[in-house]
Motif scaffolding. Sequence first.
Motif, mmCIF file in Angstrom:
data_model
loop_
_atom_site.group_PDB
_atom_site.id
_atom_site.type_symbol
_atom_site.label_atom_id
_atom_site.label_comp_id
_atom_site.label_asym_id
_atom_site.label_seq_id
_atom_site.Cartn_x
_atom_site.Cartn_y
_atom_site.Cartn_z
ATOM 1 N N LEU A 61 1.517 -4.701 5.901
ATOM 2 C CA LEU A 61 1.482 -4.770 4.442
ATOM 3 C C LEU A 61 2.837 -5.196 3.884
ATOM 4 O O LEU A 61 2.913 -6.006 2.948
ATOM 5 N N ALA A 62 3.895 -4.659 4.444
ATOM 6 C CA ALA A 62 5.233 -5.020 3.967
ATOM 7 C C ALA A 62 5.492 -6.510 4.159
ATOM 8 O O ALA A 62 6.056 -7.178 3.273
ATOM 9 N N GLU A 63 5.072 -7.048 5.304
ATOM 10 C CA GLU A 63 5.283 -8.480 5.558
ATOM 11 C C GLU A 63 4.436 -9.332 4.613
ATOM 12 O O GLU A 63 4.896 -10.367 4.118
ATOM 13 N N ARG A 64 3.182 -8.919 4.367
ATOM 14 C CA ARG A 64 2.326 -9.697 3.480
ATOM 15 C C ARG A 64 2.864 -9.695 2.044
ATOM 16 O O ARG A 64 2.767 -10.706 1.342
ATOM 17 N N LEU A 65 3.433 -8.576 1.624
ATOM 18 C CA LEU A 65 3.935 -8.473 0.246
ATOM 19 C C LEU A 65 5.401 -8.903 0.131
ATOM 20 O O LEU A 65 5.939 -8.980 -0.986
ATOM 21 N N GLU A 66 6.033 -9.147 1.306
ATOM 22 C CA GLU A 66 7.441 -9.573 1.334
ATOM 23 C C GLU A 66 8.346 -8.515 0.710
ATOM 24 O O GLU A 66 9.231 -8.806 -0.113
ATOM 25 N N VAL A 67 8.104 -7.268 1.081
ATOM 26 C CA VAL A 67 8.930 -6.153 0.618
ATOM 27 C C VAL A 67 9.231 -5.270 1.818
ATOM 28 O O VAL A 67 8.750 -5.507 2.936
ATOM 29 N N SER A 68 9.967 -4.192 1.601
ATOM 30 C CA SER A 68 10.275 -3.256 2.680
ATOM 31 C C SER A 68 9.152 -2.241 2.839
ATOM 32 O O SER A 68 8.327 -2.044 1.933
ATOM 33 N N ALA A 69 9.140 -1.562 3.991
ATOM 34 C CA ALA A 69 8.150 -0.516 4.226
ATOM 35 C C ALA A 69 8.320 0.621 3.229
ATOM 36 O O ALA A 69 7.336 1.259 2.814
ATOM 37 N N ARG A 70 9.559 0.865 2.807
ATOM 38 C CA ARG A 70 9.816 1.924 1.816
ATOM 39 C C ARG A 70 9.176 1.572 0.482
ATOM 40 O O ARG A 70 8.595 2.434 -0.192
ATOM 41 N N THR A 71 9.260 0.297 0.094
ATOM 42 C CA THR A 71 8.638 -0.136 -1.160
ATOM 43 C C THR A 71 7.119 0.005 -1.095
ATOM 44 O O THR A 71 6.473 0.395 -2.068
ATOM 45 N N VAL A 72 6.554 -0.291 0.077
ATOM 46 C CA VAL A 72 5.104 -0.126 0.235
ATOM 47 C C VAL A 72 4.716 1.334 0.021
ATOM 48 O O VAL A 72 3.729 1.638 -0.657
ATOM 49 N N ARG A 73 5.535 2.280 0.578
ATOM 50 C CA ARG A 73 5.231 3.702 0.411
ATOM 51 C C ARG A 73 5.269 4.101 -1.059
ATOM 52 O O ARG A 73 4.422 4.858 -1.532
ATOM 53 N N ARG A 74 6.260 3.596 -1.801
ATOM 54 C CA ARG A 74 6.359 3.924 -3.222
ATOM 55 C C ARG A 74 5.169 3.348 -3.995
ATOM 56 O O ARG A 74 4.601 4.004 -4.876
ATOM 57 N N ASP A 75 4.756 2.120 -3.639
ATOM 58 C CA ASP A 75 3.629 1.498 -4.334
ATOM 59 C C ASP A 75 2.326 2.230 -4.037
ATOM 60 O O ASP A 75 1.454 2.368 -4.911
ATOM 61 N N VAL A 76 2.184 2.712 -2.815
ATOM 62 C CA VAL A 76 0.989 3.495 -2.473
ATOM 63 C C VAL A 76 0.941 4.766 -3.308
ATOM 64 O O VAL A 76 -0.126 5.155 -3.815
ATOM 65 N N ASP A 77 2.102 5.410 -3.482
ATOM 66 C CA ASP A 77 2.146 6.612 -4.311
ATOM 67 C C ASP A 77 1.761 6.302 -5.755
ATOM 68 O O ASP A 77 1.067 7.106 -6.408
ATOM 69 N N ARG A 78 2.180 5.164 -6.266
ATOM 70 C CA ARG A 78 1.823 4.786 -7.647
ATOM 71 C C ARG A 78 0.311 4.586 -7.768
ATOM 72 O O ARG A 78 -0.307 4.999 -8.761
ATOM 73 N N LEU A 79 -0.301 3.932 -6.754
ATOM 74 C CA LEU A 79 -1.751 3.731 -6.794
ATOM 75 C C LEU A 79 -2.492 5.062 -6.723
ATOM 76 O O LEU A 79 -3.532 5.250 -7.366
ATOM 77 N N ARG A 80 -1.978 6.004 -5.954
ATOM 78 C CA ARG A 80 -2.596 7.336 -5.887
ATOM 79 C C ARG A 80 -2.563 8.010 -7.246
ATOM 80 O O ARG A 80 -3.512 8.680 -7.657
ATOM 81 N N GLU A 81 -1.438 7.845 -7.986
ATOM 82 C CA GLU A 81 -1.335 8.428 -9.317
ATOM 83 C C GLU A 81 -2.355 7.827 -10.281
ATOM 84 O O GLU A 81 -2.777 8.496 -11.236
ATOM 85 N N LEU A 82 -2.763 6.593 -10.015
ATOM 86 C CA LEU A 82 -3.771 5.922 -10.859
ATOM 87 C C LEU A 82 -5.200 6.289 -10.469
ATOM 88 O O LEU A 82 -6.148 5.844 -11.114
ATOM 89 N N GLY A 83 -5.345 7.089 -9.391
ATOM 90 C CA GLY A 83 -6.672 7.547 -9.013
ATOM 91 C C GLY A 83 -7.250 6.899 -7.777
ATOM 92 O O GLY A 83 -8.405 7.183 -7.422
#
Length: 351
Positions: free
Chosen positions: A26-48
């Motif tokens: 996922l990090a490679e597909r989005l061109e971000v770090s693995a840490r950023t992917v973890r933060r984005d996953v947490d944001r999606l969880r907050e949205l339900g």
Amino acid sequence: MPKTSARLLSLLSLLQTRRDWPGQVLAERLEVSARTVRRDVDRLRELGYPIAAAKGPDGGYRLDAGTELPPLLFDDEQAVALAVALQAAATTGVGIEEDAARALATVRQVMPARLRHRIDMLRFTAVERPAVRPGPPVDGKVLMQVSAAVRAGEVLRFDYASGPRAAASGAGPAAEPVPRRVEPHHLVTWCGRWYLVAWDLDRGDWRTFRADRMTPRSPTGPRFAPRDVPGGEVAAFVTRRFQGYDESGGRPCRGEVILDLPASTVSPYTHDGLVEELGPDRCRLVLGSWSWTGLATAIGRFDADVEVVGPPELKEAFAHLARRYTRAAGPRLRAADERSASPTGGTRTEG
């Protein structure tokens, strides 16, 4: 790096396309770090969004089923397919019509203008009848072109490919498609196939055309004043047409026979036929069908001796089927049947 909102939508779209995603992929597909992917996953969880995480060196993420339905993300083709399915569901008669109509309105409301225009162009009638097997695929562009002509009330020109029956009659499988000019009235589904109900300008009659055999031409013709479909309802018209009824509500081919069977045995299987008792093991049957061959076949299913009262077309249909079945029996069975029927009474052999 894309903005957070755009990146979240991209991440959600990826999670919806497959069950498990390794975090590093996922990090490679989005061109971000693995840490950023973890933060984005947490944001999606907050949205339900119920996103499960697997621990370990090969750990990743999975979009699970939740207790509530969160906002969904569809690409263009998925959105159009969903709208078409909801439109068909609104005509099924199984008690979900109102819910399907509300869901369609909700989906349409949030669609961009280009997609809203596409689904608004595609209007059809779903005539309920279970399909024995899925029909041939139809190009979505063809459906859009045909539906647009129906909606605009413009003469439609198209090339129509011949089917197997036409090919068998001499046209051949490689025959050139036939150009047609029609006033298109309704796009319908029947037995898993798409059909156009239209007034054929060259033949002066109502016809149904299979959409998978149509190649529309551009531009369309002039506008026309709509005609009333026979009977007033397109679903009833299509049902009568495919079940072999003529415009008067009867079957175009109607014949009379005498069967060596009790009337009580024949009556449950004739539906709209007329059965008259002539004796304990004999009855008169008047029945209709869409063709003389079809009528002879329907009568033959009773597996009893038949006397044809009329008309001559029915007798010829029985003769036609007799010749066809004799050819299908093969040479050995034909020879055996000829010997058993000869005046000298030849010996019948078993194949």
